[in-house]
Design an enzyme around this catalytic site. Structure first.
Site, PDB file in Angstrom:
ATOM      1  N   GLY A  73      44.624   5.592  17.549  1.00 39.76           N
ATOM      2  CA  GLY A  73      45.255   6.499  16.602  1.00 39.76           C
ATOM      3  C   GLY A  73      44.380   6.681  15.386  1.00 39.76           C
ATOM      4  N   LYS A  74      44.926   7.355  14.418  1.00 39.56           N
ATOM      5  CA  LYS A  74      44.167   7.606  13.199  1.00 39.56           C
ATOM      6  C   LYS A  74      43.987   6.324  12.403  1.00 39.56           C
ATOM      7  CE  LYS A  74      46.733  10.989  11.871  1.00 39.56           C
ATOM      8  NZ  LYS A  74      47.404  11.949  11.003  1.00 39.56           N
ATOM      9  N   SER A  92      44.923   3.087  13.655  1.00 40.21           N
ATOM     10  CA  SER A  92      44.807   1.838  14.399  1.00 40.21           C
ATOM     11  C   SER A  92      44.328   2.049  15.815  1.00 40.21           C
ATOM     12  CB  SER A  92      46.171   1.150  14.432  1.00 40.21           C
ATOM     13  OG  SER A  92      47.041   1.884  15.272  1.00 40.21           O
ATOM     14  N   VAL A 128      45.056   0.159  19.527  1.00 37.52           N
ATOM     15  CA  VAL A 128      45.942  -0.834  20.127  1.00 37.52           C
ATOM     16  C   VAL A 128      45.391  -1.238  21.498  1.00 37.52           C
ATOM     17  CG1 VAL A 128      48.304  -1.336  20.873  1.00 37.52           C
ATOM     18  CG2 VAL A 128      47.922   0.153  18.895  1.00 37.52           C
ATOM     19  N   ASP A 185      58.421   6.598   9.198  1.00 45.45           N
ATOM     20  CA  ASP A 185      57.639   7.404  10.141  1.00 45.45           C
ATOM     21  C   ASP A 185      58.388   7.452  11.458  1.00 45.45           C
ATOM     22  OD1 ASP A 185      55.614   8.981  11.131  1.00 45.45           O
ATOM     23  OD2 ASP A 185      54.223   7.335  11.503  1.00 45.45           O
TER      24      ASP A 185
HETATM   25  P1  ADP Z   1      49.667   4.245  15.083  1.00 46.43           P
HETATM   26  O1  ADP Z   1      49.766   3.937  13.627  1.00 46.43           O
HETATM   27  O2  ADP Z   1      48.246   4.407  15.552  1.00 46.43           O
HETATM   28  O3  ADP Z   1      50.577   5.343  15.517  1.00 46.43           O
HETATM   29  P2  ADP Z   1      51.367   2.521  16.680  1.00 46.43           P
HETATM   30  O4  ADP Z   1      51.897   1.228  16.222  1.00 46.43           O
HETATM   31  O5  ADP Z   1      52.338   3.663  16.749  1.00 46.43           O
HETATM   32  O6  ADP Z   1      50.122   2.884  15.785  1.00 46.43           O
HETATM   33  O7  ADP Z   1      50.697   2.306  18.081  1.00 46.43           O
HETATM   34  C1  ADP Z   1      50.053   3.332  18.774  1.00 46.43           C
HETATM   35  C2  ADP Z   1      50.509   3.380  20.214  1.00 46.43           C
HETATM   36  O8  ADP Z   1      50.204   2.165  20.855  1.00 46.43           O
HETATM   37  C3  ADP Z   1      51.989   3.550  20.362  1.00 46.43           C
HETATM   38  O9  ADP Z   1      52.351   4.911  20.387  1.00 46.43           O
HETATM   39  C4  ADP Z   1      52.286   2.880  21.680  1.00 46.43           C
HETATM   40  O10 ADP Z   1      52.044   3.781  22.731  1.00 46.43           O
HETATM   41  C5  ADP Z   1      51.250   1.789  21.731  1.00 46.43           C
HETATM   42  N1  ADP Z   1      51.824   0.528  21.261  1.00 46.43           N
HETATM   43  C6  ADP Z   1      51.816   0.029  20.017  1.00 46.43           C
HETATM   44  N2  ADP Z   1      52.429  -1.163  19.948  1.00 46.43           N
HETATM   45  C7  ADP Z   1      52.834  -1.432  21.199  1.00 46.43           C
HETATM   46  C8  ADP Z   1      53.527  -2.530  21.809  1.00 46.43           C
HETATM   47  N3  ADP Z   1      53.910  -3.581  21.084  1.00 46.43           N
HETATM   48  N4  ADP Z   1      53.756  -2.460  23.126  1.00 46.43           N
HETATM   49  C9  ADP Z   1      53.370  -1.404  23.847  1.00 46.43           C
HETATM   50  N5  ADP Z   1      52.722  -0.361  23.355  1.00 46.43           N
HETATM   51  C10 ADP Z   1      52.443  -0.356  22.046  1.00 46.43           C
END
Ligand code: ADP
Ligand code: MN
Length: 516
Positions: free
Chosen positions: A262-263, A265, A267, A405
């Protein structure tokens, strides 16, 4: 660099950098090989020089340039430019060679190595990227713009009678030019010329100055690009080291791959290891959220954290890198609050700097789909709606949080229910913009479910009141928003006057409730 092979030579392999043997300041050779500036600067010639050890080539050019350099009155500006560039090159090579030695010393035999790549100097012929040259003509710093004459008196001369010295005096001017080299960017290696009684002619100075500016821009662009590309592809070396340690300590079994970039982070998915941390059992599958250390995106998000009183005292004292760690920290604290309230969300495993490890929502490396990507039966859709309404209330009342958000992008559908994720930006309702954030969340949720055919879904204003327990009666968006802002302002004024926040908002004239 390797093509030239100068600084790349290891200290053991050679007694010293190769340039020493053909140092322009060494004994000049009488061999005469005429070559133009273009030839000298060309990559091919650079290679030839190296391969054939044509010691004569550089001294020859220096010999030609020597005269004008010393008198300060030169006619042949091309040789001055070259001289300047050669000087620069040599300092840079020395610098790079030193960096390599240090890099080697630090890394030793370790499997994980730290690279000083970003700190290396860049030269036209050893840069492997021609794109870097594209906007070479960038004129933000116009290299030809006249400097303000700060060191010359207004009248343009000093002294009296026959001792009068004007600003055009070669010696004075040359010395001033040398002194002005100090104004170049701090990273620009000007060598020890400043300490000497070195007189740089205007042409030499201008060439140097231009070179300094363009190198500064080149270097900045290159480094920026590298940072972006590493952040985009995976993570920087420091983060890699952190992740490596997690695997090495047995906390994680393996890191299988990237789930999302993402922008803010990146993951990753990982299989949990066997060793327990802080009495916690590691979940079989983990998600590793790496907060990006490139700062661009976070600048826009300052407001979420700057005004959060929990972080207020610390914010002003921190550098940007630490602020990014605070995002990770904030996500951890918020997730813990949610966990305690029983809201379905990832469970925190561990936080290390800007890296947050939590339980994985999904199975066998496949992350649960986001609500926006899943097609639910109308029954499940209705179920999801009521669950979210309930979670928003819990979040507000029990966790004292507003997601800030919340949308179908940050809700996952797993095990027949909705899971909330991505809470690094979540704030307490009494945050100066907390209620506005809540209203925006309500709008997203309300619109999603109304479009998704849930007839029971409240509109955004009703949802806002249902979640917050406030009773804002405005029947249109604009007035509603205005009332929200008035409440926020009332809270801020209260903080100003009493140095204390309200623990909850009240819109019906009741005395405010304080947090003791
Ligand atoms: P961002 O700030 O980049 O949007 P997120 O926390 O929303 O960060 O994480 C980005 C994506 O990673 C999420 O949309 C999801 O698809 C996946 N993701 C994040 N945390 C988890 C988790 N604990 N388990 C499964 N998928 C996750
Ligand atoms: Mn997200």
């Amino acid at each position: 660099m390797d093509s030239v092979g100068v600084a790349a030579a290891t200290p053991e392999a050679r007694p010293g950098p190769a340039w020493q043997s053909k140092c322009p300041w060494g004994a000049p050779s009488t061999t005469s090989i005429s070559c133009s500036l273009a030839d000298v600067m060309s990559e091919q010639l650079a290679k030839e020089l190296q391969l054939e050890e044509e010691n004569a080539a550089f001294p020859e050019v220096v010999a030609a340039a020597e005269g004008p350099f010393i008198t300060g009155e030169n006619i042949d500006t091309s040789s001055d430019l070259m001289l300047a560039q050669m000087l620069q090159m040599e300092f840079d090579r020395e610098y790079d060679a030193q960096l390599r030695r240090e890099e080697k010393k630090i890394n030793g035999d370790s499997k994980v190595s730290i690279s000083f790549e970003n700190y290396r100097k860049v030269h036209p012929y050893d840069s492997d990227s021609s794109e870097d040259e594209v906007d070479w003509q960038d004129t933000r710093h116009d290299p030809y713009r006249a400097d303000k004459p700060t060191t010359t008196p207004r009248r343009g001369f000093i002294g009296k009678g026959k001792d009068i010295t004007t600003k055009h005096d070669e010696v004075v001017c040359g010395r001033k030019n040398t002194a002005r080299m100090e104004n170049f960017a701090p990273e620009f290696q000007v060598g020890d010329g400043i300490g000497m009684d070195l007189k740089l002619s205007n042409q030499v100075f201008n060439a140097l100055k231009q070179h300094a500016y363009s190198e500064e821009r080149r270097s900045a662009r290159l480094h920026e690009k590298k940072e972006h590309s590493t952040a985009e592809k995976a993570v920087d070396p420091k983060t890699r080291l952190l992740l490596y340690k997690m695997v090495n300590s047995g906390m994680l079994e393996t890191i299988t791959g990237c789930i999302s970039t993402g922008k803010e982070s990146v993951v990753f998915h990982a299989y949990g290891g066997s060793s327990a941390t802080e009495d916690k059992v590691i979940p079989p599958e983990c998600a590793i959220k790496v907060f990006k250390t490139t700062l661009n995106e976070f600048k826009n998000r300052d407001k979420y954290i700057k005004d959060d009183y929990r972080f207020k005292d610390r914010f002003s004292k921190l550098n940007p890198r630490k602020i990014i760690r605070m995002w990770a920290e904030k996500e951890m604290h918020n997730l813990t609050r949610m966990q305690n309230a029983g809201i379905p969300c990832p469970q925190v495993v561990i936080l290390k700097k800007h890296v947050l490890v939590m339980s994985f929502i999904g199975q066998d490396q496949v992350p649960a789909p986001k609500l926006k990507d899943v097609t639910l039966s109308s029954e499940d859709m209705k179920k999801a709606y009521y669950q979210i309404l309930n979670m928003m209330q819990q979040l507000y009342r029990e966790c004292n949080l507003v997601h800030a958000d919340l949308s179908e992008y940050n809700m996952l559908w797993h095990d027949g229910k909705v899971w909330l994720i991505d809470v690094s930006q979540s704030v307490e309702p009494t945050h100066p913009h907390g209620l506005e954030f809540l209203f925006r969340d309500c709008r997203n949720v309300s619109q999603f479910f109304q479009k998704g055919g849930v007839a029971e879904a409240l509109n955004e204003r009703e949802l806002f009141n249902a979640v917050s327990g406030l009773n804002i009666t405005a029947d249109n968006e604009v007035d509603f928003q205005a009332e929200i802002e008035a409440l926020e302002k009332m809270n801020e004024d209260h903080v100003q006057n009493h140095g204390k926040k309200l623990s909850t908002f009240s819109s019906d004239g009741d005395p405010p409730i304080y947090d003791e």
